[in-house]
Motif scaffolding. Structure first.
Motif, PDB file in Angstrom:
ATOM      1  N   THR A 377      20.650   8.497   5.799  1.00 56.59           N
ATOM      2  CA  THR A 377      20.302   7.694   6.970  1.00 56.59           C
ATOM      3  C   THR A 377      18.930   8.124   7.484  1.00 56.59           C
ATOM      4  O   THR A 377      18.699   9.306   7.763  1.00 56.59           O
ATOM      5  CB  THR A 377      21.344   7.856   8.093  1.00 56.59           C
ATOM      6  OG1 THR A 377      22.634   7.467   7.596  1.00 56.59           O
ATOM      7  CG2 THR A 377      20.993   6.978   9.283  1.00 56.59           C
ATOM      8  N   THR A 378      18.010   7.166   7.567  1.00 61.08           N
ATOM      9  CA  THR A 378      16.673   7.411   8.105  1.00 61.08           C
ATOM     10  C   THR A 378      16.430   6.443   9.271  1.00 61.08           C
ATOM     11  O   THR A 378      17.307   5.663   9.640  1.00 61.08           O
ATOM     12  CB  THR A 378      15.598   7.197   7.026  1.00 61.08           C
ATOM     13  OG1 THR A 378      15.574   5.810   6.669  1.00 61.08           O
ATOM     14  CG2 THR A 378      15.877   8.025   5.789  1.00 61.08           C
ATOM     15  N   LYS A 379      15.231   6.489   9.798  1.00 58.98           N
ATOM     16  CA  LYS A 379      14.878   5.579  10.886  1.00 58.98           C
ATOM     17  C   LYS A 379      14.879   4.124  10.419  1.00 58.98           C
ATOM     18  O   LYS A 379      14.982   3.202  11.230  1.00 58.98           O
ATOM     19  CB  LYS A 379      13.501   5.961  11.438  1.00 58.98           C
ATOM     20  CG  LYS A 379      13.453   7.371  12.016  1.00 58.98           C
ATOM     21  CD  LYS A 379      12.038   7.801  12.342  1.00 58.98           C
ATOM     22  CE  LYS A 379      12.011   9.263  12.812  1.00 58.98           C
ATOM     23  NZ  LYS A 379      10.635   9.743  13.064  1.00 58.98           N
ATOM     24  N   LYS A 380      14.760   3.919   9.093  1.00 57.81           N
ATOM     25  CA  LYS A 380      14.728   2.559   8.563  1.00 57.81           C
ATOM     26  C   LYS A 380      16.116   2.029   8.202  1.00 57.81           C
ATOM     27  O   LYS A 380      16.268   0.866   7.854  1.00 57.81           O
ATOM     28  CB  LYS A 380      13.839   2.523   7.311  1.00 57.81           C
ATOM     29  CG  LYS A 380      12.382   2.858   7.592  1.00 57.81           C
ATOM     30  CD  LYS A 380      11.574   2.833   6.313  1.00 57.81           C
ATOM     31  CE  LYS A 380      10.115   3.187   6.588  1.00 57.81           C
ATOM     32  NZ  LYS A 380       9.316   3.184   5.332  1.00 57.81           N
ATOM     33  N   GLY A 381      17.151   2.896   8.251  1.00 59.55           N
ATOM     34  CA  GLY A 381      18.498   2.446   7.927  1.00 59.55           C
ATOM     35  C   GLY A 381      19.227   3.419   7.019  1.00 59.55           C
ATOM     36  O   GLY A 381      18.760   4.535   6.760  1.00 59.55           O
ATOM     37  N   THR A 382      20.400   2.981   6.509  1.00 60.11           N
ATOM     38  CA  THR A 382      21.238   3.807   5.629  1.00 60.11           C
ATOM     39  C   THR A 382      21.226   3.240   4.216  1.00 60.11           C
ATOM     40  O   THR A 382      21.384   2.027   4.024  1.00 60.11           O
ATOM     41  CB  THR A 382      22.687   3.856   6.162  1.00 60.11           C
ATOM     42  OG1 THR A 382      22.685   4.409   7.483  1.00 60.11           O
ATOM     43  CG2 THR A 382      23.563   4.720   5.265  1.00 60.11           C
ATOM     44  N   PRO A 392      13.978  10.937   0.860  1.00 58.33           N
ATOM     45  CA  PRO A 392      12.973  10.846   1.933  1.00 58.33           C
ATOM     46  C   PRO A 392      12.539  12.221   2.433  1.00 58.33           C
ATOM     47  O   PRO A 392      13.230  13.220   2.258  1.00 58.33           O
ATOM     48  CB  PRO A 392      13.699  10.060   3.028  1.00 58.33           C
ATOM     49  CG  PRO A 392      15.149  10.227   2.754  1.00 58.33           C
ATOM     50  CD  PRO A 392      15.282  10.391   1.273  1.00 58.33           C
ATOM     51  N   GLU A 396      11.551  11.976   8.086  1.00 57.41           N
ATOM     52  CA  GLU A 396      12.210  10.671   8.159  1.00 57.41           C
ATOM     53  C   GLU A 396      13.729  10.781   8.252  1.00 57.41           C
ATOM     54  O   GLU A 396      14.404   9.867   8.693  1.00 57.41           O
ATOM     55  CB  GLU A 396      11.850   9.835   6.925  1.00 57.41           C
ATOM     56  CG  GLU A 396      10.367   9.543   6.784  1.00 57.41           C
ATOM     57  CD  GLU A 396      10.064   8.850   5.473  1.00 57.41           C
ATOM     58  OE1 GLU A 396      10.787   9.093   4.490  1.00 57.41           O
ATOM     59  OE2 GLU A 396       9.116   8.056   5.442  1.00 57.41           O
TER      60      GLU A 396
END
Length: 596
Positions: A377-382, A392, A396
């Motif tokens: 899971t990052t700031k852009k999604g899972t 990543p 991130e």
């Protein structure tokens, strides 16, 4: 007539005698001669199966048997693998039969895959016949194994059959039990066609050969059929059965097991398993669902010769035809060029695929370090990550989850403590332990998949002196502290040796890998500094000294300053080579790191 047909398979733990028992069935049924029967493992046709003494692919064969009451029965046998990595072969084969022989070694007793396969068969509502094999061995203990079968599975003592597949003792007792206890196939010949496609292979001249069990109706040569999963239509050009060699027929009716050819040239046009119906008279019955087993281990697979890329792709298309758990997608690494990122059920599965490609298609390949799939899971999604170079950066990351499995170990009770210690070192969480009879225990752990895919099975065997057995199943993803470790050659990162590991094991794994690289990479004309790094932090480092040329060999006596000038010039040259020179890594280094 379907009343005289019996469809069954043999299920067991690895090396309990499935293929040898299948040979005896073929001999009695007249499918092979006595000379052929003397060559063991007739159904294990691949060289790898014979060399390793294991079954890799399920095999279907038809034989005729005259029972003691004088009636002729058609027996369709499917011989299945026993190793945990090939459970998918067992699972899809069970959909084609009404009964199963549960084979147990008289000396080893009930083991992990014996239990797992029993419950697989029970979930399919199959009639299960318990058989104790290898009673001719000096260490056979029939009473102990009988008690295990009664205590663990609830069989009655009268149900258990004692045989020696090697010596041929008691084989006809099994065949008589199959006829009496396993029900004949259901489904009428007058109903619309519905057939279960459970396997396939590829022939250079015939294209895809489809193995199926006719559930209802009739399939004939020239009929137009539809594959439900893909939705494509084909005309049947050939029909037959295996005796065990292919034998052509004009049709297959309800209850029969055989093969068809439909001039399908592209392996990707067929999915395993699937349902086959009549294009002009489709059935309205709902197709049953089949749980596909997801790949658990991922590795890069690259051709050693750049020109073999297209040949490798063709080879993998044909292998994936009959192996739905082998998946792949195109990949690229700077150091290795173009290849594929592949998914496997386990390390043995990966090793078998690699060896089949090299033997059957003559392509030398390189495997990268195997990894499991992480949920990131990052700031852009899972999303899921299977390779280190797609992991990543720490900036991130929000959360990482790793796959966990429920591991079941069956062992004599005196090895319980060392097994608990082994599981603890591998981050295992004890769940329960149960006694199986008087002398065996079933120990259950939740454990990260990454901790067991390489050598855990070997460690279990070592700790239990060969008596322990392991089975596992995926149970989900759980939070973990996973970091990416890069391997640097002279401060230049090389993605091919990068790996993902739990933070507490970074130092141990880093030292192992760089020491192994130091042993296998030859010395160059310049110094090679091998480092393992997490981000900018160096965790471990080793140096491979350069080869040294004696530049002063032509200087005889004279002023020492001339020699010093030559040494200084050589030193500058070495420094420049270290900055610009390419480190050549032999393929043996990849294999050695893979073993770690």
């Amino acid at each position: 007539m379907s009343e005289n047909i019996r469809n069954f398979c043999i299920i067991a733990h690895i090396d309990h005698g499935k293929s040898t028992l299948a040979d005896r069935f073929l001999e009695i049924g007249g499918a092979i001669t006595r000379n052929e029967a003397s060559a063991s493992q007739v159904l294990d046709s691949m060289d790898l199966e014979r060399e390793r003494g294991i079954t890799i692919k399920a095999k279907a064969v038809r034989l005729n048997y005259k029972s003691k009451d004088g009636h002729i029965y058609v027996l369709n046998l499917i011989d299945t693998p026993g190793h945990v990595d090939f459970t998918y072969e067992v699972a899809k084969s069970l959909g084609a039969v009404e009964g199963a022989i549960l084979l147990v070694d008289a000396s080893q007793g009930v083991e992990a895959q014996s239990v797992a396969n029993y419950y697989l068969a029970r979930d399919h509502n199959l009639k299960i016949i318990p058989v104790v094999n290898k009673i001719d061995l000096p260490m056979a203990d029939k009473e102990r194994v009988k008690k295990q079968l009664v205590d663990i599975f609830g069989f009655s003592e009268s149900e258990i059959i004692y045989v020696s597949a090697k010596e041929g003792w008691g084989i006809e007792d099994i065949l008589e039990s199959i006829i009496k206890q396993i029900p004949p196939p259901q489904g009428g010949i007058d109903e619309p066609l519905r057939a279960f496609l459970f396997d396939s292979s590829y022939d250079e001249f015939k294209g895809v050969i489809v193995y199926l069990r006719v559930l209802e109706g009739k399939i004939t040569k020239g009929m137009e059929i539809k594959l439900i999963d893909k939705g494509d239509f084909y005309r049947v050009t050939e029909i037959g059965v295996f005796n065990p060699r292919p034998q052509e027929k004009n049709s297959l009716t309800a209850g029969e097991v055989g093969y068809i050819c439909c001039n399908i040239k592209n392996p990707r046009d067929v999915s395993i398993p699937d349902i086959v119906i009549d294009k002009n008279n489709p059935t309205h019955k709902k197709s049953f669902s089949y749980r596909r087993l997801p790949p658990m281990v991922f590795s890069g697979l690259f051709p050693a010769a750049v020109g073999d890329y297209n040949n490798l792709r063709t080879a993998m298309e044909k292998l994936s035809l009959s192996d739905p758990s082998f998946v792949y997608e195109p990949d690229h690494l700077d150091i290795l060029g173009y290849g594929f990122r592949c998914g496997f059920l386990g390390l043995l599965h990966m090793e078998i695929i690699k060896e089949r490609i090299e033997r059957e298609y003559g392509i030398e390949i390189i495997l990268t370090t195997p990894n499991v799939r992480y949920e990131v899971t990052t700031k852009k999604g899972t999303f899921f990550v299977e390779s280190p170079y797609k992991f990543p950066s720490p900036q991130e990351l929000i959360e990482v989850k790793e796959p966990f499995v429920k591991a079941v170990i069956i062992t004599p009770w005196e090895f319980m403590e060392p097994l608990y210690e082994l599981a603890k070192k591998r981050r295992g969480i004890p769940r329960e332990s149960d006694y199986l009879g008087q002398d065996r225990m079933k120990i259950t752990f939740d454990i990260p998949l990454a901790e067991i895919i390489v050598d855990f099975y070997d460690k279990v065997k070592s700790v239990t002196k060969g008596y322990g057995s392991l089975d596992y199943e995926f149970i989900g993803f759980r939070p973990a502290d996973i970091v990416k470790v890069d391997i640097l050659f002279n401060r230049k990162p090389t993605g091919v040796f990068s790996f993902l590991v739990e933070r507490s094991k970074v130092l141990e794994r880093s030292r192992l890998i760089i020491e192994k690289l130091k042993e296998t990479i030859p010395r160059h004309m310049f110094e090679i500094n091998i480092q393992a790094a997490v981000g900018s932090k160096i965790m471990a480092s080793v140096k491979i000294p350069p080869l040294r040329k004696d530049v002063t060999s032509k200087c005889y006596g004279g002023d020492i300053t001339r020699k010093r000038k030559l040494w200084e010039k050589q030193k500058k040259g070495k420094k420049k080579m270290k900055m610009l020179g390419q480190v050549e890594v032999p393929s043996r280094a990849f294999l050695e790191v893979l073993k770690i």
